[in-house]
Motif scaffolding. Structure first.
Motif, short mmCIF file in Angstrom:
data_model
loop_
_atom_site.label_atom_id
_atom_site.label_comp_id
_atom_site.label_asym_id
_atom_site.label_seq_id
_atom_site.Cartn_x
_atom_site.Cartn_y
_atom_site.Cartn_z
N PRO A 171 2.61 -6.89 -17.20
CA PRO A 171 2.43 -6.36 -15.99
C PRO A 171 1.46 -5.40 -15.55
O PRO A 171 1.32 -4.30 -15.53
N GLU A 172 0.30 -6.33 -15.15
CA GLU A 172 -0.94 -5.74 -14.78
C GLU A 172 -1.03 -4.77 -13.73
O GLU A 172 -0.35 -5.02 -12.72
N PRO A 173 -1.41 -3.50 -13.80
CA PRO A 173 -1.23 -2.38 -12.76
C PRO A 173 -1.89 -2.73 -11.65
O PRO A 173 -1.57 -2.51 -10.52
N PHE A 174 -3.40 -3.54 -11.68
CA PHE A 174 -4.13 -3.68 -10.60
C PHE A 174 -4.98 -4.86 -10.90
O PHE A 174 -4.83 -5.93 -10.65
N GLY A 175 -6.20 -4.67 -11.83
CA GLY A 175 -6.90 -5.60 -12.04
C GLY A 175 -8.35 -5.48 -11.35
O GLY A 175 -8.55 -6.39 -10.57
N ALA A 191 0.76 -6.89 -10.78
CA ALA A 191 0.26 -6.30 -9.37
C ALA A 191 -0.52 -7.86 -8.82
O ALA A 191 -0.95 -7.85 -7.66
N ILE A 192 -0.52 -8.73 -9.62
CA ILE A 192 -1.49 -9.71 -9.18
C ILE A 192 -1.21 -10.47 -7.83
O ILE A 192 -2.12 -10.89 -6.91
N PRO A 193 0.16 -10.65 -7.46
CA PRO A 193 0.42 -10.99 -5.95
C PRO A 193 0.09 -10.17 -4.82
O PRO A 193 -0.04 -10.65 -3.85
N GLU A 194 -0.30 -8.88 -5.32
CA GLU A 194 -0.78 -8.05 -4.36
C GLU A 194 -2.09 -7.79 -4.07
O GLU A 194 -2.59 -7.62 -3.03
N ILE A 195 -2.87 -8.43 -5.07
CA ILE A 195 -4.19 -8.39 -4.85
C ILE A 195 -4.99 -9.53 -4.67
O ILE A 195 -5.85 -9.71 -3.76
N VAL A 196 -4.54 -10.75 -5.43
CA VAL A 196 -5.09 -12.29 -4.99
C VAL A 196 -4.34 -12.70 -4.16
O VAL A 196 -2.94 -12.87 -4.03
#
Length: 359
Positions: A257-261, A281-286
């Motif tokens: 569960p990556e917090p941000f990236g 958080a991938i769908p939030e960032i990418v």
């Protein structure tokens, strides 16, 4: 506003190479100073800042061969904060919640950004004990294990637009950049590049606790793939910027569960799209199909590489500028600071009201 930024002491601010949290603190601090606030940064002595620096140790603890117990240095840092607390309107803590007992007793506003993974067994009891502690999440997904905590806002990371420049003519290599740890699956990055028949550059930081994993699991893969994998070790400065700008795509095959990236938005600022696994958080960032592709496995990543030219590097840069700048990040944090200060200001006004004389 008088603001304290309390940084972890593992790396300098900004970091010389690896250090996502430290990079975020740097961009936030510099933007707050640029906006005219009086900012004090508690950090290592080799940090570089426009703020007032309170140095706590000569260099980043992870880069000092003489340091074994990093906890002792962070306890000293908390005492330095406590001694100066009356000077600040708000104290902003970053990282491990060692400061919670101190913050409960501070006579000023405070807030904590949680930068790492949160676990219900560990953080649940802590957040229940310190239920009044105001917290910031760096993604909505990061909150999911402990939704009952005193969350004030989700504030995505940001960086200065001039930190990285758009490159519309990249080279033909894939990039894996970041901490070399099992959850980030560097082995899958090698497999994806092999199946896509593209060269892979790997720039990684190996922490002491992960040297066994590197030696036993990754080094054999590197030796067997030396004809298409260029292993660079830890990189920083200009080399890091050029790696991001010249990559055809960033590979982010995380399985945790990556917090941000943070590296994703650094790539985005360079115009470089990211191929990332659907975790944390991938769908939030990418933005799938805009700033990269979100996939579920190695097969999906290989297919996404075949479609990478469908994405506009100019559009990647535009989405970075609209979503992930340090100016936006600082504005979001200032909104939280002001909200936390409002009750204190109201109480001060009540105390200052003149007393009525009774006849």
């Amino acid at each position: 506003m008088r603001i304290a930024q309390v940084a972890p002491l593992y790396e300098a601010i900004p970091p010389h190479a690896y250090g996502a949290t430290e990079r975020v603190i740097h961009y936030l601090t510099e933007q707050l100073v640029r906006l005219g606030h009086h900012v004090t940064l508690f950090a290592t002595a080799d940090s570089s800042t426009s703020a007032e620096l309170v140095p706590l140790c000569p260099r980043g603890l992870w880069r000092d061969a003489n340091v074994w117990d990093t906890l002792t240095h962070h306890v000293r840092e908390l005492e330095a904060v406590a001694q100066r607390a009356a000077r600040f309107d708000v104290i902003h803590f970053h990282g491990d919640p060692l400061h919670f007992p101190l913050a409960r007793r501070l006579n000023c506003a405070h807030v904590t950004t949680m930068h790492g993974q949160l676990l219900p067994v560990d953080h649940g009891p802590l957040f229940r004990e310190f239920s009044e502690a105001p917290l910031i999440s760096i993604s909505d997904d990061q909150r999911r294990p402990v939704p009952e905590a005193n969350w004030q806002a989700t504030i995505h990371h940001g960086l200065r637009p001039d930190a990285l420049a758009l490159n519309e003519s990249p080279d033909d290599y894939l990039l894996f950049l970041g901490r070399l740890m099992p959850q980030k699956r560097p082995d899958l990055a090698i497999e994806i590049a092999r199946r896509a028949r593209l060269p892979l550059k790997m720039a990684t930081k190996v922490h002491p606790g992960e040297t066994g994993y590197f030696r036993e699991q990754i080094l054999p893969l590197l030796e067997a793939s030396e004809h298409f994998v260029d292993y660079l070790g830890e990189v920083g400065g200009t080399q890091r910027i050029e790696l991001l700008a010249n990559a055809r795509a960033l590979l982010f095959p995380v399985q945790w569960p990556e917090p941000f990236g943070m590296v994703i938005i650094e790539a985005m600022a360079s115009g470089t799209p990211t191929i990332a696994f659907r975790c944390g958080a991938i769908p939030e960032i990418v933005e799938d199909g805009v700033t990269g592709f979100i996939v579920d496995d190695v097969d999906g990543a290989v297919r996404a590489i075949d479609r990478i030219d469908e994405l506009s590097r100019v559009r990647c840069r535009e989405r970075f500028e609209s979503r992930f700048t340090s100016a936006r990040m600082a504005a979001d944090y200032l909104s939280v600071y002001e909200r936390l200060l409002a009750p204190r200001a109201a109480n001060d006004q009540i105390r200052e009201l003149p007393r009525r004389r009774h006849r």
